[in-house]
Design an enzyme around this catalytic site. Structure first.
Site, PDB file in Angstrom:
ATOM      1  N   ALA A   1       0.832  -1.205   0.000  1.00 18.96           N
ATOM      2  CA  ALA A   1       0.000   0.000   0.000  1.00 18.96           C
ATOM      3  C   ALA A   1       0.868   1.257   0.000  1.00 18.96           C
ATOM      4  O   ALA A   1       1.978   1.261   0.552  1.00 18.96           O
ATOM      5  CB  ALA A   1      -0.912   0.000   1.228  1.00 18.96           C
ATOM      6  N   HIS A   2       0.362   2.284  -0.628  1.00 17.09           N
ATOM      7  CA  HIS A   2       0.989   3.609  -0.645  1.00 17.09           C
ATOM      8  C   HIS A   2       2.379   3.584  -1.286  1.00 17.09           C
ATOM      9  O   HIS A   2       3.234   4.394  -0.955  1.00 17.09           O
ATOM     10  CB  HIS A   2       1.050   4.210   0.763  1.00 17.09           C
ATOM     11  CG  HIS A   2      -0.258   4.134   1.494  1.00 17.09           C
ATOM     12  ND1 HIS A   2      -1.369   4.866   1.110  1.00 17.09           N
ATOM     13  CD2 HIS A   2      -0.635   3.361   2.547  1.00 17.09           C
ATOM     14  CE1 HIS A   2      -2.366   4.571   1.918  1.00 17.09           C
ATOM     15  NE2 HIS A   2      -1.957   3.671   2.788  1.00 17.09           N
ATOM     16  N   ARG A   3       2.598   2.621  -2.156  1.00 19.31           N
ATOM     17  CA  ARG A   3       3.878   2.461  -2.879  1.00 19.31           C
ATOM     18  C   ARG A   3       5.048   2.191  -1.937  1.00 19.31           C
ATOM     19  O   ARG A   3       6.195   2.476  -2.228  1.00 19.31           O
ATOM     20  CB  ARG A   3       4.153   3.665  -3.782  1.00 19.31           C
ATOM     21  CG  ARG A   3       2.995   3.908  -4.767  1.00 19.31           C
ATOM     22  CD  ARG A   3       3.321   4.755  -5.940  1.00 19.31           C
ATOM     23  NE  ARG A   3       4.432   4.285  -6.742  1.00 19.31           N
ATOM     24  CZ  ARG A   3       4.385   3.294  -7.653  1.00 19.31           C
ATOM     25  NH1 ARG A   3       3.265   2.627  -7.842  1.00 19.31           N
ATOM     26  NH2 ARG A   3       5.441   2.983  -8.351  1.00 19.31           N
ATOM     27  N   LEU A   4       4.746   1.604  -0.775  1.00 18.09           N
ATOM     28  CA  LEU A   4       5.780   1.230   0.195  1.00 18.09           C
ATOM     29  C   LEU A   4       6.150  -0.239  -0.040  1.00 18.09           C
ATOM     30  O   LEU A   4       6.033  -1.091   0.839  1.00 18.09           O
ATOM     31  CB  LEU A   4       5.278   1.461   1.620  1.00 18.09           C
ATOM     32  CG  LEU A   4       4.815   2.893   1.915  1.00 18.09           C
ATOM     33  CD1 LEU A   4       4.222   2.997   3.308  1.00 18.09           C
ATOM     34  CD2 LEU A   4       5.960   3.878   1.720  1.00 18.09           C
ATOM     35  N   HIS A   5       6.577  -0.540  -1.250  1.00 25.64           N
ATOM     36  CA  HIS A   5       6.795  -1.900  -1.706  1.00 25.64           C
ATOM     37  C   HIS A   5       7.913  -2.610  -0.942  1.00 25.64           C
ATOM     38  O   HIS A   5       8.764  -1.965  -0.319  1.00 25.64           O
ATOM     39  CB  HIS A   5       7.162  -1.907  -3.196  1.00 25.64           C
ATOM     40  CG  HIS A   5       6.259  -1.064  -4.035  1.00 25.64           C
ATOM     41  ND1 HIS A   5       4.889  -1.190  -4.018  1.00 25.64           N
ATOM     42  CD2 HIS A   5       6.539  -0.056  -4.902  1.00 25.64           C
ATOM     43  CE1 HIS A   5       4.356  -0.303  -4.856  1.00 25.64           C
ATOM     44  NE2 HIS A   5       5.336   0.395  -5.399  1.00 25.64           N
TER      45      HIS A   5
END
Length: 192
Positions: free
Chosen positions: A168-172
């Protein structure tokens, strides 16, 4: 967490096989020509051992790049799982026995097509290829289709494997594996 990226890849591929609607073995093969020009195309993974194996016409543009530089990069993207795997490494040809064995598993029309196609070369019109295909079909009518001498496979032996998981939220999550010099792997994380 496993520190064997090949085992992790196999697990992810099994999940992709169960969830991807089309071609979970599809991978983007990226090559570079001797002049530095990059090129990318989709191919299918046909084997996984110490490397990642695919097959092609040895006179194609991709094969020319691979023979010249002996390196490649692969990318698997499984949208339904929100995952990708990036692989970089040295390239070598598979053995003739491996090439023959895989070629024998292909559908007959795919075997005939390997004989009929001058892959990556200019084609004046579709009818030319169709006529060549029909001529090859007649040539091998009633008999087995041997592997053409200009058709075989390559194995990419990785020196870098990255497993990427969407968050989520590009917190890969990005896990990077590199050889440890002793037959194993060192694992680290990369910033997303």
């Amino acid at each position: 967490m496993s520190t064997d990226p090949h085992a992790l890849f196999d697990a992810w591929l099994a999940e992709a096989t169960a969830s991807e609607p089309n071609d979970p073995q599809a991978m983007c093969l990226s090559t570079v020509a001797p002049d530095g020009r990059p090129s990318a195309r989709m191919v299918l993974l046909k084997g996984h051992d110490e490397g990642f194996v695919f097959y092609t016409n040895l006179e194609s543009r991709k094969a020319g790049d691979l023979f010249a530089t002996q390196v490649a990069a692969l990318t698997f993207h499984w949208k339904s799982l929100r995952r990708q795997v990036r692989i970089e490494g040295a390239v070598s040809r598979v053995s003739d026995a491996e090439g023959d064995a895989y070629f024998a598993t292909r559908g007959r029309d795919s075997q005939l097509g390997a004989w009929a196609s001058d892959q990556s070369q200019p084609l004046d019109r579709r009818e030319t290829f169709d006529a060549r295909f029909e001529a090859i079909k007649a040539r091998f009518d009633g008999g087995p289709v041997p592997r053409p001498p200009h058709w075989s496979g390559f194995r990419v032996t990785p020196d870098r494997i990255e497993l990427w998981q969407d968050r989520a939220h590009r917190l890969h999550e990005r896990r990077l594996f590199t050889p440890d010099g002793q037959g194993g792997w060192t694992e680290g994380l990369l910033y997303p």
